[in-house]
Design a protein around this motif. Sequence first.
Motif, PDB file in Angstrom:
ATOM      1  N   GLN A 122      27.640 -59.441  43.911  1.00 50.45           N
ATOM      2  CA  GLN A 122      27.606 -60.522  44.903  1.00 50.45           C
ATOM      3  C   GLN A 122      27.727 -59.982  46.329  1.00 50.45           C
ATOM      4  N   ASP A 123      28.515 -58.924  46.510  1.00 52.93           N
ATOM      5  CA  ASP A 123      28.634 -58.323  47.837  1.00 52.93           C
ATOM      6  C   ASP A 123      27.298 -57.743  48.295  1.00 52.93           C
ATOM      7  N   CYS A 124      26.587 -57.093  47.375  1.00 51.98           N
ATOM      8  CA  CYS A 124      25.303 -56.492  47.730  1.00 51.98           C
ATOM      9  C   CYS A 124      24.240 -57.553  47.994  1.00 51.98           C
ATOM     10  N   ILE A 145      22.203 -57.864  51.416  1.00 52.56           N
ATOM     11  CA  ILE A 145      20.741 -57.916  51.496  1.00 52.56           C
ATOM     12  C   ILE A 145      20.279 -59.099  52.338  1.00 52.56           C
ATOM     13  N   ALA A 146      21.001 -60.221  52.228  1.00 55.63           N
ATOM     14  CA  ALA A 146      20.637 -61.421  52.977  1.00 55.63           C
ATOM     15  C   ALA A 146      20.936 -61.295  54.459  1.00 55.63           C
ATOM     16  N   ARG A 203      17.517 -50.978  52.820  1.00 54.27           N
ATOM     17  CA  ARG A 203      16.356 -50.259  52.302  1.00 54.27           C
ATOM     18  C   ARG A 203      16.487 -50.000  50.795  1.00 54.27           C
ATOM     19  N   ALA A 204      17.691 -49.566  50.396  1.00 48.35           N
ATOM     20  CA  ALA A 204      17.896 -49.203  48.997  1.00 48.35           C
ATOM     21  C   ALA A 204      19.384 -49.226  48.687  1.00 48.35           C
ATOM     22  N   ARG A 228      26.111 -54.534  61.544  1.00 45.81           N
ATOM     23  CA  ARG A 228      26.100 -55.835  60.875  1.00 45.81           C
ATOM     24  C   ARG A 228      26.404 -55.672  59.391  1.00 45.81           C
ATOM     25  N   ALA A 229      25.858 -54.638  58.799  1.00 39.97           N
ATOM     26  CA  ALA A 229      26.093 -54.388  57.382  1.00 39.97           C
ATOM     27  C   ALA A 229      27.568 -54.129  57.116  1.00 39.97           C
TER      28      ALA A 229
END
Length: 384
Positions: free
Chosen positions: A266-268, A272-273, A278-279, A350-351
């Motif tokens: 869920q964190d990933c 992504i959102a 990239r990966a 941001r990430a």
Amino acid sequence: MTHVSERSGAGSSPTGAGGDRQPWSAGTGRTQRKRSVSYADAGVSIDAGDRAVELLKSKVRQTRRPEVMGDLGGFAGLFRLDTKKYKNPILASSTDGVGTKLVIAQQLDIHDTVGIDLVAMVVDDLVACGAEPLFLLDYIATGEVVPDKVAEIGAGIADGCRYAGCALLGGETAEHPGVLRPDEYDISATGVGVVEESDILSSERVEVGDVVIAMRSSGLHSNGYSLVRHVLLGAARMRLDVVIEDFGRQRTLGEELLTPTKIYAQDCLKLIAEAEVRALAHVTGGGIPGNLVRILPEHVDAVVNRSTWKPQPVFDLIQSKGRIEDPEMEATFNMGVGMFAIVSAEDADRALATLTGRGVDAWQAGEIIEGSGNVQMIGQHTRG
């Protein structure tokens, strides 16, 4: 977990004294009259399996998603995929187990955490390609179905599914008398996820100048336990109930070794959102170099600076007790990092903010440079 069966075949061997497996042999001499033989006489209890399923039903229902159709007990689980949400939906699948971490659980008679490990191994492989985990099917094989024990295992699986946001759609509990000892079991699971075709994460997206973000593991996760047992419980003759001062909070070795694997799915998905990812690399068997290299195109290298984090004390304990060289440690264990994200340099802050906001311990651990598809580990971990 929708059904219980015996899969070891008509030639199952009985278990002898001390748990040794004895070869099956047909009786000799004149047939004696006796009562009819039941399935229970062969070591398989249908009633025990049914009780285990009943104990689990409430936990499984907590994982239910709107797309799930029907209830437990069918021959197959049904899931209505909402294809209107996607232009070109791609299904992703993953299968895994927990490995010899189960030996520790069985020695300590603690069974409610390995299910979380199982789910983590599956769903975090799914999210590595950008897929949302939809549902999971489990498989439990045991020498003897003890309803409360099976329910504990299943409850951990259900908890893991809740953390991952996927449904526990069904599964199988198989009793294998003569193949497994009564106290032995093994578990595995298969998960299915979905991702928009244009959003699939892969090495093709990784570019020079991208940032490598690390997400801290909860400890050993579920890899390297054969080496752990060989070093700590074998050569060093350590007891699982011994308190290790470096672990803190009067924590025993057994408690540390059974720490559940962190689930990042869920964190990933949130990452992504919110950022240009990239990966993703799920760090499992093979360690950091062996998994990060899987998402690198041939024209770049990933530089990972060890000085940016301190591995948990359990890694130092294993290395010192076993006198294990650094390359072997890094090829076997996650060394404190369970997941890597490669993000654009512009979105790095941001990430990190997104992950921090979700309670994930994350940091910039390196960068992507021109190269030949290799992982460069530089610097030294902080010790002490």
